[in-house]
Design an enzyme around this catalytic site. Structure first.
Site, PDB file in Angstrom:
ATOM      1  N   CYS A   1       0.835  -1.203   0.000  1.00  0.00           N
ATOM      2  CA  CYS A   1       0.000   0.000   0.000  1.00  0.00           C
ATOM      3  C   CYS A   1       0.870   1.253   0.000  1.00  0.00           C
ATOM      4  O   CYS A   1       1.348   1.700   1.046  1.00  0.00           O
ATOM      5  CB  CYS A   1      -0.932  -0.001   1.199  1.00  0.00           C
ATOM      6  SG  CYS A   1      -1.960   1.467   1.256  1.00  0.00           S
TER       7      CYS A   1
ATOM      8  N   CYS B   1      -0.489   4.129   2.137  1.00  0.00           N
ATOM      9  CA  CYS B   1      -0.325   3.991   3.599  1.00  0.00           C
ATOM     10  C   CYS B   1       1.121   4.259   3.997  1.00  0.00           C
ATOM     11  O   CYS B   1       1.383   4.869   5.020  1.00  0.00           O
ATOM     12  CB  CYS B   1      -0.646   2.583   4.083  1.00  0.00           C
ATOM     13  SG  CYS B   1      -1.947   1.754   3.227  1.00  0.00           S
ATOM     14  N   ASP B   2       2.064   3.756   3.216  1.00  0.00           N
ATOM     15  CA  ASP B   2       3.454   3.707   3.686  1.00  0.00           C
ATOM     16  C   ASP B   2       4.415   4.603   2.917  1.00  0.00           C
ATOM     17  O   ASP B   2       5.537   4.826   3.366  1.00  0.00           O
ATOM     18  CB  ASP B   2       3.973   2.252   3.582  1.00  0.00           C
ATOM     19  CG  ASP B   2       3.124   1.291   4.421  1.00  0.00           C
ATOM     20  OD1 ASP B   2       2.621   1.721   5.463  1.00  0.00           O
ATOM     21  OD2 ASP B   2       2.980   0.131   4.019  1.00  0.00           O
TER      22      ASP B   2
END
Ligand code: NAP
Length: 351
Positions: A172, A175-176
Site C-alpha cells: 500500500c 499507507c506507507d
C-alpha cells in the site's frame, strides 16, 4: 446471562458497498448494524481496516458527483469534529478516498445506522435466525445479512518479500509511501494495472525515482492512467520483468531487488531501491464464511439471481468487491450496496 441480540440486518464490511447498503436499510427503518472491522495490526497488514480499500487511496477522480475542487468547508460541516480530527487536512484537489469513506459512514450514521468497530470472524448460515460471531466475543443473531467485506491486496509469496514486510516491502503506497525510509530514494512498484500505475505515480511525490516492473510488454492499466505513467519523468517502466528476490539486510531492510526477464536468454538485473510496493491484484475477503456461500473459481461470492444481490443462502446478500472481480470500482460497489439494501428490505417484507 445476557441475551443474544436479534437484528433485522447485519452488514459486514465498511467500504462503499457496506455504507450504501446501510443508508438504504436505515432509511427503510430496518435499524441496521454495521460491523466495520476491528482496528488491529493483523487487519492493517491484510488491508482490512475499517473503511476498506478506499481509505488507503489518495485522490478519487472518478466517483461521480465529486469533480476536483476545494471541499474543505463542506467536510468541516458534514463530519463531526471527532472524525474530522482523525483525518489529514483537505488538500483542495477534490475528494480523497478517506474523505469519501468518512462522508459515506456519516451519511449512514445520520439515518440511524449503528456501527460496531469489530470483525465478524465466524458465521452460521445453516440456522434461522443466522448466527454471527464477533471477535470481541458473544454472538449476534440476524434475520438478514449483507456481506460487503471487499477484497485485499495480493502478495507474490516470495520468502524475501515476507522477510522485509514492514521494512521496505509494502502492498500500500498510500499507507506507507511517505515514511522517511522511502524519501528521496529509488523505489520499485510491481504490477501493470491501474493500481500499480496509481501507486507508482503517487510515490514519485516522495521518491527520487520509481521503477514500475511489469511481467508483460504492455500495461493492463486504462489508457489515461498508462499515459500518465509514460509522461512521468520520474517513472521508469521495465517491461517483461519479474521480481525474483528482494535484497536487503537486517540493519537496513530493503536495499534492492533482483529482476528476472521473461525474455529467453536475458540475464537477471539488479536495481538499488529502498522500497518494494506490490500492486498485483486482490483476493476477496471471504475466509470468515468458511465456504457457506457459493463462490466463483476465483473465490468471489456469486449472485444467484440475475441482477439481484442474492447469494446461495436465502436472506444473505453480497455487495461490492467481495462479489465483483470485474468492475471493482468504488461507484459500482456503492451501486451494488444500494441494491443489497433494497433486496434486504424486500426480503424482510416478505418474511
Ligand atoms: P488488476 O487490474 O488485476 O492488475 C493486476 C496487475 O498485476 C496486472 O498487470 C497483472 O499482470 C499483475 N500481476 C498479477 N499477478 C502477478 C504476479 N504473480 N506477478 C507479477 N504480476 C502480477 O488489479 P488492479 O490494478 O489492482 O486493479 C483492479 C481494478 O481496480 C481494475 O478494474 C482497475 O481498473 C481498478 N482500479 C481503478 C483505479 C482508478 O481508476 N483510479 C485505480 C486502481 C484500481 P497482467 O497484466 O500480466 O495480468
Amino acid at each position: 446471562m445476557s441475551e443474544t441480540p436479534l437484528e433485522n440486518v447485519v452488514i459486514i464490511g465498511s467500504g462503499p458497498a457496506g455504507w450504501s447498503s446501510a443508508i438504504y436499510a436505515a432509511r427503510a427503518q430496518l435499524n441496521p448494524v454495521v460491523y466495520e472491522g476491528a482496528i488491529t495490526e493483523a487487519n492493517r497488514m491484510s488491508g482490512t481496516l475499517p473503511l476498506g480499500q478506499l481509505a488507503l487511496t489518495s485522490e478519487v477522480e472518478n466517483f461521480a458527483g465529486f469533480p476536483a475542487g476545494d471541499l474543505g468547508a463542506y467536510l468541516d460541516s458534514a463530519l463531526p469534529a471527532s472524525r474530522r480530527g482523525m483525518m489529514a487536512p483537505h488538500g483542495g484537489e477534490g475528494v480523497t478516498g478517506p474523505e469519501l469513506m468518512e462522508l459515506m459512514r456519516q451519511q449512514a450514521v445520520n439515518f440511524g445506522t449503528r456501527v460496531i468497530t469489530d470483525d465478524i470472524t465466524k458465521v452460521d448460515f445453516s440456522q434461522r435466525p443466522f448466527r454471527l460471531f464477533p471477535s470481541a466475543g458473544g454472538e449476534v443473531q440476524a434475520k438478514c445479512v449483507i456481506v460487503a467485506t471487499g477484497a485485499s491486496a495480493n502478495w507474490l509469496g516470495l520468502e524475501s518479500e515476507e522477510r522485509f514486510k514492514n521494512r521496505g516491502v509494502s502492498a500500500c503506497a498510500v499507507c506507507d509511501g511517505a515514511l522517511p525510509r522511502f524519501r528521496n530514494k529509488e523505489l520499485v512498484v510491481i504490477g501493470g494495472g491501474d493500481s500499480a500505475v496509481e501507486e507508482a505515480t503517487y510515490l514519485t511525490k516522495f521518491a527520487s525515482r520509481v521503477h514500475l516492473v511489469h511481467r508483460r510488454d504492455e500495461l493492463r492499466a486504462s489508457k489515461i492512467m498508462a499515459q500518465r505513467a509514460f509522461d512521468d519523468p520520474k517513472l521508469t517502466i521495465h517491461f517483461n520483468a519479474v521480481l525474483e528476490e528482494v535484497l536487503g539486510d537486517d540493519a537496513n531492510g530493503v536495499t534492492g531487488v533482483r529482476l528476472g526477464s521473461t525474455e529467453p536468454g536475458k540475464e537477471p538485473t539488479t536495481l538499488e531501491v529502498a522500497g518494494v510496493f506490490l500492486a498485483i491484484g486482490h483476493t476477496p475477503n471471504t475466509g470468515f464464511l468458511n465456504g457457506q456461500l457459493e463462490t466463483s473459481d476465483k473465490g468471489y461470492l456469486i449472485w444467484k439471481k440475475h441482477f439481484r444481490t442474492n447469494t446461495s443462502v436465502d436472506g444473505v446478500f453480497a455487495a461490492g468487491d467481495v462479489a465483483d472481480d470485474y468492475y471493482r470500482q468504488a461507484i459500482s460497489a456503492a451501486g451494488t450496496g444500494c441494491m443489497a439494501g433494497l433486496d434486504a428490505e424486500r426480503y424482510l417484507a416478505h418474511q
